[in-house]
Motif scaffolding. Structure first.
Motif, short mmCIF file in Angstrom:
data_model
loop_
_atom_site.label_atom_id
_atom_site.label_comp_id
_atom_site.label_asym_id
_atom_site.label_seq_id
_atom_site.Cartn_x
_atom_site.Cartn_y
_atom_site.Cartn_z
N ASP A 181 5.38 -25.19 -49.97
CA ASP A 181 6.97 -25.14 -49.83
C ASP A 181 7.49 -23.87 -50.46
O ASP A 181 7.27 -23.45 -51.60
CB ASP A 181 7.42 -26.39 -50.90
CG ASP A 181 9.08 -26.33 -50.81
OD1 ASP A 181 9.66 -25.74 -49.75
OD2 ASP A 181 9.57 -26.61 -51.70
N GLU A 234 10.79 -22.79 -49.83
CA GLU A 234 11.97 -22.79 -49.69
C GLU A 234 12.87 -22.05 -50.77
O GLU A 234 13.93 -21.32 -50.79
CB GLU A 234 12.74 -24.03 -49.24
CG GLU A 234 12.07 -24.56 -48.02
CD GLU A 234 12.51 -23.94 -46.93
OE1 GLU A 234 13.66 -23.46 -46.75
OE2 GLU A 234 11.63 -23.67 -46.08
N THR A 235 12.37 -22.60 -52.10
CA THR A 235 13.08 -22.11 -53.31
C THR A 235 12.40 -20.86 -54.07
O THR A 235 11.02 -20.69 -53.74
CB THR A 235 13.36 -23.18 -54.01
OG1 THR A 235 11.82 -23.72 -54.79
CG2 THR A 235 13.97 -24.46 -53.77
N ARG A 266 8.05 -20.40 -54.34
CA ARG A 266 7.55 -19.16 -54.01
C ARG A 266 6.93 -18.61 -55.02
O ARG A 266 5.54 -18.13 -54.95
CB ARG A 266 8.50 -18.20 -53.28
CG ARG A 266 9.00 -18.56 -51.96
CD ARG A 266 9.79 -17.37 -51.48
NE ARG A 266 10.94 -17.19 -52.11
CZ ARG A 266 12.06 -17.62 -51.61
NH1 ARG A 266 12.28 -18.53 -50.84
NH2 ARG A 266 13.15 -17.48 -52.47
#
Length: 91
Positions: free
Chosen positions: A5, A7-8, A12
């Motif tokens: 994931d 996205e945030t 990351r």
């Protein structure tokens, strides 16, 4: 293994930390071996009359260190590719 994931910023950062942990041992060993090889070469070159075997040993150690680092880079890249595909590594 699923896709990471990304996205945030927190996700990351977590994935970056996960990637940094891949092949950490070989990377550290390779780095130490490269430094040792460079040290051997510097020592041999700074000697009044360097022994040919010492120069050869320095080059061999330096090359071995780079091969270890290359192995670690390849392992990390393969891991990243598998994660980005979401491939299952367990058969």
């Amino acid at each position: 293994m699923s896709e990471p994931d990304l996205e945030t910023p927190e996700a990351r950062d977590a994935y970056r930390a996960e990637l940094r942990a891949i092949a950490r041992g070989p990377r550290m060993i390779g780095f130490i071996v490269v430094i040792a090889g460079a040290g051997l070469l510097i020592t041999a070159k700074s000697a009044e009359a360097p022994a040919p075997w010492l120069l050869n040993l320095g080059w061999v150690v330096l090359g071995a260190g780079w091969l270890i680092l290359l192995y670690a880079m390849i392992q990390r890249t393969l891991y990243h590719r598998r994660r980005m595909r979401g491939a299952d590594t367990q058969d």
